[in-house]
Each structure stands twice: as structure tokens, then as C-alpha cells.
Design an enzyme around this catalytic site. Structure first.
Site, PDB file in Angstrom:
ATOM      1  N   CYS A 107       0.835  -1.198   0.000  1.00 40.36           N
ATOM      2  CA  CYS A 107       0.000   0.000   0.000  1.00 40.36           C
ATOM      3  C   CYS A 107       0.871   1.250   0.000  1.00 40.36           C
ATOM      4  O   CYS A 107       1.763   1.395   0.847  1.00 40.36           O
ATOM      5  CB  CYS A 107      -0.901   0.003   1.228  1.00 40.36           C
ATOM      6  SG  CYS A 107      -1.901   1.495   1.384  1.00 40.36           S
ATOM      7  N   CYS A 116      -4.129  -0.302   8.741  1.00 43.02           N
ATOM      8  CA  CYS A 116      -3.408  -1.578   8.843  1.00 43.02           C
ATOM      9  C   CYS A 116      -2.144  -1.360   9.678  1.00 43.02           C
ATOM     10  O   CYS A 116      -1.576  -0.278   9.676  1.00 43.02           O
ATOM     11  CB  CYS A 116      -3.000  -2.095   7.468  1.00 43.02           C
ATOM     12  SG  CYS A 116      -4.371  -2.493   6.375  1.00 43.02           S
ATOM     13  N   CYS A 204      -7.945   1.425  -1.271  1.00 43.46           N
ATOM     14  CA  CYS A 204      -7.535   0.732  -0.052  1.00 43.46           C
ATOM     15  C   CYS A 204      -7.469  -0.752  -0.380  1.00 43.46           C
ATOM     16  O   CYS A 204      -8.453  -1.339  -0.836  1.00 43.46           O
ATOM     17  CB  CYS A 204      -8.533   0.992   1.079  1.00 43.46           C
ATOM     18  SG  CYS A 204      -8.202   0.004   2.562  1.00 43.46           S
ATOM     19  N   GLN A 328     -20.796  -8.698   9.805  1.00 40.24           N
ATOM     20  CA  GLN A 328     -19.353  -8.923   9.743  1.00 40.24           C
ATOM     21  C   GLN A 328     -18.775  -8.412   8.422  1.00 40.24           C
ATOM     22  O   GLN A 328     -19.355  -8.640   7.355  1.00 40.24           O
ATOM     23  CB  GLN A 328     -19.042 -10.407   9.899  1.00 40.24           C
ATOM     24  CG  GLN A 328     -19.342 -10.953  11.286  1.00 40.24           C
ATOM     25  CD  GLN A 328     -18.243 -10.653  12.295  1.00 40.24           C
ATOM     26  OE1 GLN A 328     -17.321  -9.892  12.028  1.00 40.24           O
ATOM     27  NE2 GLN A 328     -18.351 -11.262  13.458  1.00 40.24           N
ATOM     28  N   TYR A 357     -25.812 -11.744  22.936  1.00 36.31           N
ATOM     29  CA  TYR A 357     -25.217 -10.778  21.992  1.00 36.31           C
ATOM     30  C   TYR A 357     -25.496 -11.226  20.556  1.00 36.31           C
ATOM     31  O   TYR A 357     -24.587 -11.293  19.720  1.00 36.31           O
ATOM     32  CB  TYR A 357     -23.706 -10.655  22.212  1.00 36.31           C
ATOM     33  CG  TYR A 357     -23.276 -10.374  23.631  1.00 36.31           C
ATOM     34  CD1 TYR A 357     -23.355  -9.084  24.156  1.00 36.31           C
ATOM     35  CD2 TYR A 357     -22.766 -11.373  24.442  1.00 36.31           C
ATOM     36  CE1 TYR A 357     -22.952  -8.824  25.455  1.00 36.31           C
ATOM     37  CE2 TYR A 357     -22.356 -11.116  25.750  1.00 36.31           C
ATOM     38  CZ  TYR A 357     -22.443  -9.843  26.247  1.00 36.31           C
ATOM     39  OH  TYR A 357     -22.033  -9.579  27.536  1.00 36.31           O
ATOM     40  N   ASP A 426     -21.020 -13.948  21.897  1.00 35.80           N
ATOM     41  CA  ASP A 426     -20.189 -13.230  20.925  1.00 35.80           C
ATOM     42  C   ASP A 426     -20.163 -11.766  21.350  1.00 35.80           C
ATOM     43  O   ASP A 426     -20.784 -10.912  20.724  1.00 35.80           O
ATOM     44  CB  ASP A 426     -20.771 -13.393  19.512  1.00 35.80           C
ATOM     45  CG  ASP A 426     -19.908 -12.739  18.438  1.00 35.80           C
ATOM     46  OD1 ASP A 426     -18.770 -12.313  18.751  1.00 35.80           O
ATOM     47  OD2 ASP A 426     -20.366 -12.648  17.287  1.00 35.80           O
ATOM     48  N   CYS A 453     -13.525 -11.332  19.898  1.00 35.32           N
ATOM     49  CA  CYS A 453     -12.735 -10.433  19.048  1.00 35.32           C
ATOM     50  C   CYS A 453     -11.585  -9.807  19.828  1.00 35.32           C
ATOM     51  O   CYS A 453     -10.915  -8.910  19.323  1.00 35.32           O
ATOM     52  CB  CYS A 453     -13.616  -9.346  18.434  1.00 35.32           C
ATOM     53  SG  CYS A 453     -14.421  -8.281  19.650  1.00 35.32           S
TER      54      CYS A 453
END
Length: 501
Positions: A107, A116, A204, A328, A357, A426, A453
Site C-alpha cells: 500500500c 493496517c 484501499c 461482519q 449478543y 459473541d 474479538c
């Protein structure tokens, strides 16, 4: 993307006998005398690890320096930019001995953009590091034993990565602002690392190409029509964000314009030009956010043209996605993640399942294909409405959804005689609410499937469940966000010696 924040605690040293400040120090400041490094000086550092923000963790005379851009195993020349008592921060000046895992980031704005953090690390090495990150958190925070060469404990599998870890995001949220030039002008891109300065972006590499096309077209059209960008500093201007949503498996495109007011000049011309310049667009939506905040969405959303939702599929399940729906962002890996959750649930068709959740019902509807009954709870009422609509959309009739805090709704279900065989959680990055963990322990399901996560809160919550009589059997890291520091995991726990997962 959501990025974790590192927090530190500043300790105030006082003389407990006289309660006077120590001489030569201001109240509340750290004593930085005697450090082996000094600010603005150059040093050679050995990089021994990667921090939670993707920075290299270096050592200089036993002192820790965080060095963005450095990799484990490297010897680097750095300039110290900030020092604290226990650690400091440094700028990478030169790589003296490079890691074999170092690659050139493809990139062109990678070093400026904060989206990132790991493009300079080979993808294979990213997968190894993310697995180790999960292991380190389980052992350090959760005090859990992970299987080694001759040990019993939790199996942590190799990270499930992507065959093509680029162009995977189905949603772009791009802030719009004024260019930092004398001429000003509208720019849109991503925030520079650690700031709210917008780096203008044309492409991107982790966004789907259609998202780039949408953002580019809206920026061009807004400039042509003289639509003013919003300024965080002054609170003036109209266009705050452009959001592009793309259905990977349907090809449908939604364009969301977040504005600081309801009045949208040239609205008909604007929608006409977007329809002309964005092939495949099926929905153009305006969201109004009049607050002085960095929260993206406001409370009011209206459809300017087309449908108020787009559709996409994960496996055999079809989902309606509105402007503010949680869905997602990596649909390819979402199928991998939810497939693993379904596998760990070990359903035979006779089980009652609770999905805490539950969001818009993504995991619930996966589970409903194999369970007798699934109950989903989510604190956001709009998400529950979406979950109910998605169940109807797929003709799934063995689900029930209720809005409210999981730690309140689930005990009420228990009082009605609902006894789950499996509970699936979750949670957001902060992990499970302590009251929900207490509820899980009280309900004593045969197994718990934890989709995480955040490895640190996963480890913390697994410790609570283990102390309450559950046993963690295995954890599967899944790379949902290649080239970033984030890693998702699916863990399965069984009650006591209830069996193998």
C-alpha cells in the site's frame, strides 16, 4: 476499524511521613532520572516481540521501547521520542539486521494510514503471531495451561487464514473533511495513525474494489456540486462520512451519506449522478448526525433512492442489511468463523441454545439449522427487529429473539423454565458482562461456545468460567482482519468432565 487503546496508570510517589513532595519533582510526575535512554537520542535496539498495536517491542540496556515498523528478531537504529519510567517510544531510523519475515508493504500510504499495522510482515508470519497472541493472553491473563509438547491443557489450533488476504472488506466508513492546504477542498480517506488528520485515499487494498469506486464517485460528485465537507474543529460543513456496503454474494451496493443536517442540497441531482457513476447501486441512504461527536451515525436515517436494505448470504442464510446493521465485514472468513462455532456447539437437533449478543441473528440462524430451538438476546432493539426479519426471510421458525441486556433477559427465560444445553456468546471487545457470566454458571449448560474479538477479555472470561466448573477444551483463532493486529477466536468449554469437544 476498531482499534484497541493502550492504557497506563501513572503512579504518584509521596512521602507518607511528612506528605511533602520529594525535592526536584512536580506533583504527579514520574521520576525519570537514571533511565538508560534519553529523549531525542539515537540507539541500537534489539526487537524481541510485537506489541498489541503492531509495533516492535525493543530492548536497549534492558529498557523497553515500542518501535512502530520494527519486527521481532531485527536489530534497528532508533530515535527515542518519548520516555516513561518503565518504557518509552521510538522512531525507526534504520533496519540494521532485517527479519526474514519482513516484506515491502504494497500500500502506498501504509506508513501514513492507521488502518493496517502489519503489512510489512509476511502473511504466514502474521498467522503465527496471531496464534501466539491468543496463547500469550490465555496463559498470562487467564492463567490457563495450553498444550505443549508434553503437557495437558487447552489446544490452540493454528490460525485459519485466507487464501487471498486482500480486498476482503464489504464495508467502508470513510471520514470526509477539508484538505490541509491553502486551497482547502474536500478529501476523504482514513485517519493518520494516532490522529484525526485525514489521509486522502484513492484505493484501499483491504477494501473491495466496489467500495473504492463508491467513495471515489461520491467525493468527485460532492466536489462538482459544491457540497461542503464537515469540519470537526468548527462544526461547520455538511458531509461527514461516506459509507459503502457491498453484498459479496449478491453484488448489491448501498451508499450511505452521513450529514450534519437534514437539508441536502441538490439531492435529486446527487442521487442521479451516483446512480450514473456507480453501476450496481441499489440503495442510496442519508443518515443525519447533528451532534459534535466522533460517533459516525446519528439517530435518523432516510432512504433517498432505491431500497432501504441490501441483501447478502453467508452459507445458506440470507441477510437483509440496513445502513446501521452490524454485519461482519469479512464475509469469507465469517462463514469460517460461524462454521467453527456451529461445529463446537456439537448440535444433534435436540438441543435448546441461547445466543447472547445475537446482533441481527447471524450466529442464531446458523445454529437454528441444527438445533431444536434457539433463543437470541441483544441490547439493541433495532438489531432484534433485523434478526426477526432475517428469520422470516429464511423461513426459519425455531428461533425467538428478545431485546434487552443478556444478564437480565436470560434469567427471566430461566424463570420460565428455559434450560439451555448450549450457550453461545459473541460479546464486544470489552468481553462478557460479569452478571452474564454468573448467569451462565447458574444455568449450567453442557457447553459454552465463546466467539471473541479480543484475546485479553476472552482469557479473563474463560478464567471465570473455569473457576465456576467449566473446562476449556480448544480454541481456534480465525483471521478476520488480515494485515491488522486484530484476531477473532472461537473457544469451546464443557461443564466439568461433561465430555470431549
Amino acid at each position: 476499524m476498531t482499534r484497541s487503546k493502550k492504557t497506563t496508570t501513572r503512579t504518584k510517589t509521596t512521602d507518607t511521613k511528612s506528605n511533602h513532595r520529594r525535592p526536584g519533582r512536580a506533583a504527579g510526575t514520574e521520576d525519570l532520572s537514571g533511565l538508560p535512554v534519553a529523549k531525542n537520542e539515537d540507539y541500537t535496539a534489539d526487537i524481541v516481540g510485537i506489541g498489541h498495536e503492531g509495533e516492535g517491542v525493543g530492548r536497549v540496556n534492558g529498557y523497553t521501547l515500542f518501535v512502530p515498523g520494527a519486527l521481532p528478531g531485527e536489530k534497528v537504529r532508533v530515535k527515542v521520542v518519548k520516555v516513561k519510567k518503565q518504557y518509552g517510544y521510538a522512531k525507526l531510523l534504520e533496519v540494521l539486521e532485517a527479519s526474514p519475515d519482513r516484506i515491502d508493504a504494497p500500500c502506498p500510504i501504509y506508513k501514513q494510514c492507521g488502518g493496517c499495522q502489519l503489512q510489512h510482515l509476511s502473511y504466514e508470519a502474521q498467522m503465527r503471531w496471531k496464534r501466539q497472541l491468543v496463547i500469550d493472553n490465555l496463559t498470562r491473563i487467564g492463567k490457563l495451561q495450553v498444550v505443549g509438547e508434553r503437557e495437558e491443557g487447552i489446544i490452540v489450533h493454528p490460525t485459519l487464514g485466507m487464501s487471498d488476504p486482500w480486498r476482503y472488506r464489504n464495508k467502508a466508513q470513510v471520514p470526509i473533511g477539508l484538505a490541509e492546504t491553502e486551497e482547502g477542498g474536500l478529501v476523504g480517506g482514513f485517519y493518520a495513525q494516532g490522529s484525526h488528520r485525514i489521509i486522502d485515499m484513492e484505493a484501499c487494498l483491504i477494501q473491495h474494489e466496489n467500495n473504492d469506486a463508491v467513495v471515489g464517485a461520491v467525493k468527485k460528485i460532492a466536489r462538482e456540486l459544491g457540497i461542503r465537507p464537515y469540519s470537526e474543529e468548527t462544526g461547520r460543513g455538511l458531509l461527514r462520512h461516506v459509507i459503502a456496503r457491498y453484498g459479496f454474494n449478491t453484488g448489491e451496493i448501498m451508499v450511505v451519506l452521513v450529514t450534519s443536517g437534514r437539508d441536502l442540497p441538490h439531492a435529486d441531482e446527487l442521487t442521479g449522478l451516483i446512480r450514473r457513476d456507480v453501476p450496481g447501486v441499489t440503495s442510496i441512504v442519508q443518515n443525519i448526525n447533528t451532534r459534535e461527536t466522533n460517533v459516525i451515525f446519528g439517530d435518523e436515517t432516510r432512504t433517498l433512492w432505491g431500497s432501504d436494505v441490501i441483501y447478502d448470504t453467508i452459507g445458506d442464510i440470507r441477510f437483509a442489511i440496513s445502513a446501521r446493521s452490524f454485519y461482519q465485514v469479512n464475509p469469507v472468513q465469517t462463514e469460517v468463523l460461524y462454521g467453527k462455532a456451529l461445529e463446537y456447539a456439537a448440535l444433534t437437533g435436540r438441543e435448546t441454545v441461547i445466543d447472547a449478543y445475537c446482533g441481527i441473528g447471524t450466529i442464531s440462524l446458523f445454529l437454528a439449522q441444527k438445533a431444536d430451538r434457539v433463543y437470541g438476546v441483544e441490547i439493541v432493539p433495532e438489531a432484534i427487529e433485523d434478526a426477526q426479519a432475517n428469520a422470516r426471510l429464511n423461513g426459519i421458525r425455531n428461533t425467538s429473539f428478545e431485546a434487552g441486556p443478556a444478564e437480565v433477559v436470560i434469567p427471566a427465560w430461566r424463570a420460565k423454565g428455559i434450560a439451555p444445553d448450549v450457550i453461545v456468546v459473541d460479546p464486544p471487545r470489552k468481553g462478557c458482562d460479569p452478571a452474564l457470566l454468573e448467569t451462565i454458571l447458574a444455568m449450567r449448560p453442557e457447553r459454552v461456545v465463546y466467539v471473541s474479538c479480543n484475546p485479553s477479555t476472552l482469557a479473563r472470561d474463560l478464567r471465570v468460567l473455569e473457576d465456576g466448573g467449566f473446562r476449556t477444551v480448544q480454541v481456534q483463532p480465525v483471521d478476520m482482519f488480515p494485515h491488522t493486529v486484530h484476531v477473532e477466536s472461537v473457544a469451546v468449554l464443557v461443564r466439568g468432565e461433561a465430555g470431549e469437544a
